[in-house]
Design a protein around this motif. Structure first.
Motif, PDB file in Angstrom:
ATOM      1  N   GLN A 126      12.704 -20.722  11.398  1.00 54.78           N
ATOM      2  CA  GLN A 126      13.113 -20.033  10.398  1.00 54.78           C
ATOM      3  C   GLN A 126      12.425 -20.605   8.863  1.00 54.78           C
ATOM      4  OE1 GLN A 126      17.368 -20.803  10.936  1.00 54.78           O
ATOM      5  NE2 GLN A 126      17.696 -18.329  10.919  1.00 54.78           N
ATOM      6  N   ILE A 127      12.306 -19.763   8.078  1.00 53.17           N
ATOM      7  CA  ILE A 127      11.510 -20.184   6.696  1.00 53.17           C
ATOM      8  C   ILE A 127      12.829 -20.756   5.900  1.00 53.17           C
ATOM      9  CG2 ILE A 127      10.541 -19.457   4.658  1.00 53.17           C
ATOM     10  CD1 ILE A 127       9.363 -16.918   6.447  1.00 53.17           C
ATOM     11  N   ASP A 128      12.553 -21.887   5.043  1.00 54.32           N
ATOM     12  CA  ASP A 128      13.680 -22.376   4.250  1.00 54.32           C
ATOM     13  C   ASP A 128      13.713 -21.571   2.939  1.00 54.32           C
ATOM     14  OD1 ASP A 128      14.766 -24.135   2.309  1.00 54.32           O
ATOM     15  OD2 ASP A 128      13.113 -25.881   2.713  1.00 54.32           O
ATOM     16  N   ILE A 129      14.367 -20.759   2.760  1.00 51.58           N
ATOM     17  CA  ILE A 129      14.606 -19.649   1.585  1.00 51.58           C
ATOM     18  C   ILE A 129      14.652 -20.345   0.392  1.00 51.58           C
ATOM     19  CG2 ILE A 129      16.906 -19.194   1.900  1.00 51.58           C
ATOM     20  CD1 ILE A 129      16.019 -15.887   1.661  1.00 51.58           C
ATOM     21  N   SER A 157      13.213 -23.016  -0.857  1.00 49.81           N
ATOM     22  CA  SER A 157      11.860 -23.634  -1.033  1.00 49.81           C
ATOM     23  C   SER A 157      10.980 -22.263  -1.526  1.00 49.81           C
ATOM     24  CB  SER A 157      11.460 -24.381  -0.035  1.00 49.81           C
ATOM     25  OG  SER A 157      12.005 -25.475   0.062  1.00 49.81           O
ATOM     26  N   LEU A 158      11.186 -21.111  -1.591  1.00 49.88           N
ATOM     27  CA  LEU A 158      10.335 -19.996  -2.124  1.00 49.88           C
ATOM     28  C   LEU A 158      10.501 -19.769  -3.460  1.00 49.88           C
ATOM     29  CD1 LEU A 158      10.676 -17.524   1.099  1.00 49.88           C
ATOM     30  CD2 LEU A 158       9.292 -19.410   0.939  1.00 49.88           C
ATOM     31  N   GLU A 164       6.797 -15.851  -3.672  1.00 53.58           N
ATOM     32  CA  GLU A 164       6.808 -16.051  -2.281  1.00 53.58           C
ATOM     33  C   GLU A 164       7.861 -15.193  -1.476  1.00 53.58           C
ATOM     34  OE1 GLU A 164       4.841 -20.286  -1.793  1.00 53.58           O
ATOM     35  OE2 GLU A 164       6.780 -20.318  -2.255  1.00 53.58           O
ATOM     36  N   GLU A 215       7.556 -12.093   1.061  1.00 53.16           N
ATOM     37  CA  GLU A 215       8.278 -12.110   2.572  1.00 53.16           C
ATOM     38  C   GLU A 215       9.245 -10.860   2.534  1.00 53.16           C
ATOM     39  OE1 GLU A 215       7.891 -14.075   4.982  1.00 53.16           O
ATOM     40  OE2 GLU A 215       6.915 -15.697   3.897  1.00 53.16           O
ATOM     41  N   LYS A 249      15.506 -14.489   9.854  1.00 51.45           N
ATOM     42  CA  LYS A 249      14.317 -14.704   9.420  1.00 51.45           C
ATOM     43  C   LYS A 249      14.250 -16.079   8.534  1.00 51.45           C
ATOM     44  CE  LYS A 249       9.993 -13.433   6.822  1.00 51.45           C
ATOM     45  NZ  LYS A 249       9.316 -12.149   7.156  1.00 51.45           N
ATOM     46  N   PHE A 250      15.363 -16.279   7.803  1.00 54.12           N
ATOM     47  CA  PHE A 250      15.635 -17.365   6.911  1.00 54.12           C
ATOM     48  C   PHE A 250      16.641 -18.404   7.255  1.00 54.12           C
ATOM     49  CE2 PHE A 250      14.056 -13.919   4.344  1.00 54.12           C
ATOM     50  CZ  PHE A 250      12.508 -14.275   3.937  1.00 54.12           C
ATOM     51  N   GLU A 294      11.706 -31.495   0.401  1.00 52.69           N
ATOM     52  CA  GLU A 294      11.279 -30.178   0.252  1.00 52.69           C
ATOM     53  C   GLU A 294      12.075 -29.707  -1.165  1.00 52.69           C
ATOM     54  OE1 GLU A 294       9.389 -28.272   2.231  1.00 52.69           O
ATOM     55  OE2 GLU A 294       9.145 -30.225   3.593  1.00 52.69           O
TER      56      GLU A 294
END
Ligand code: SAH
Length: 340
Positions: free
Chosen positions: A3-6, A8-9, A13, A17, A60-61, A132
């Motif tokens: 999963q993406i670390d939301i 940190s976007l 970005e 996504e 996803k996140f 992060e």
């Protein structure tokens, strides 16, 4: 797929996504606001996003938050010191301080530190990893949630060397700025990682640079701060001048006074020679005694300050907050490591 670390976007970005998921770009702005302005900690709270899309987001996140492992509240002045647990079991510290001009939070940027300053508790057990962006932001968001007080200014002066985690720290600053927080209310403290000071100046983010000086000759500084053997004082001062020229932001120099090491009249005169005539501010701090170290607090802080002031230098003594919980920076994490 991981999963993406939301958190940190950056907005850009996040937008790409969200567009990949077939949604319009404005959705990304709505989600960004939930995360960084309303600071929710669960996708289910995003009430203007459909339940179906919230479900897709949560697949996803991931939306990480920090766990408060310890909270020490000063009985003297309400200063709160937090020990935050990270998801891999590591821990970092933050300190929330009340000033007349608002609430200030001191945040960590790394788990441990590799800089090796002789007087600092954060570096004793070495460096573990970089934080992060989400973990730096999380310190702000959790302390606001816990205390009910808004954070008005942020100082990157907790555990770690911010310029040794340059990319994540810059990303953190960008996200903070995109959320509407003025970077003029942020101070970044460095032991003097010169190449990165130049890079930071180029970005013109508007943050105040604090430079941990602690000695004004190469001989004295190299003895207590290993970074000085890599970048000597001349090299450091040129980078500071460049930062001021490029950003217009006055540098703040930190000088912790250690008995018999850097607190004599000779040391004050060396500092006057180094900084005389520069548009800067000097913060004098009686060193925090660290139980693993031999250093003792200076008894001549005011004498030192007077000597600097008499020579026209702008030097103040930092007010001590949370004196009753004033475990030196990094000490809470060390005690925790030691006892677990
Ligand atoms: N690595 C960065 C930021 C973290 S340390 C830096 O070096 O600036 C934050 C500040 O606390 C620095 O000025 C550091 O030199 C100072 N410091 C560390 N240990 C201290 C102690 N025991 N007493 C007083 N100041 C200390």
């Amino acid at each position: 797929m991981a999963q993406i670390d939301i958190l940190s976007l950056s907005l850009e970005e996040l937008t790409s996504e969200i567009c990949v998921m077939g949604e319009k770009g404005f959705r990304a702005k709505q989600i960004f606001d939930w995360l960084h302005v309303k600071k929710i900690n669960d996708f289910s709270q995003m009430s203007n996003i459909s339940a179906q899309f919230r479900g897709e987001l949560s697949k996803k996140f991931c939306l990480n938050h920090l766990i408060i492992k310890k909270r020490l509240v000063s009985r003297v002045d309400n200063t709160v010191k937090y020990l935050y647990g990270l998801k891999d079991g590591g821990a970092v510290e933050s300190v929330l301080m009340e000033y007349n001009h608002g609430n200030s939070l001191c945040v960590s940027t790394q788990v441990g530190c590799k800089m090796g300053c002789e007087f600092c508790a954060s570096t004793i057990a070495g460096w573990v990893r970089n934080l992060e962006p989400s973990e730096i932001l999380g310190q702000i968001y959790e302390s606001e949630r816990d205390s009910g007080k808004p954070v008005d200014s942020v100082v990157l002066m907790g555990i770690g060397e911010p310029l040794d985690n340059f990319d994540n720290v810059v990303k953190f600053l960008r996200i903070l700025s995109e959320s509407g927080f003025s970077l003029r209310r942020v101070s970044l403290s460095t032991c003097g990682v010169v190449d990165k000071i130049y890079e930071l100046a180029e970005l013109k983010l508007g943050v105040t640079l604090s430079v941990s000086l602690h000695a004004a000759t190469d001989e004295k500084r190299s003895a207590i701060m290993p970074i000085n053997r890599r970048f000597d004082l001349n090299t450091l001062m040129r980078a500071c001048d460049d930062y001021f020229d490029k950003t217009g932001r006055r540098i703040s120099f930190e000088y912790s006074l250690i008995e018999g090491v850097n607190d004599g009249d000779d040391s004050a005169d060396e500092l006057i020679r180094l900084l005389g005539g520069k548009n800067c501010h000097i913060n004098l701090i009686p060193v925090n005694e660290v139980k693993e170290r031999e250093f003792r607090k200076s008894k001549s802080v005011l004498r030192f300050q007077k000597r600097l002031n008499a020579a026209g230098l702008n030097a103040t003594v930092r007010r001590t907050l949370g004196a009753d919980i004033n475990a030196a920076c990094g000490q809470l994490r060390r005690d925790d490591l030691f006892n677990s």
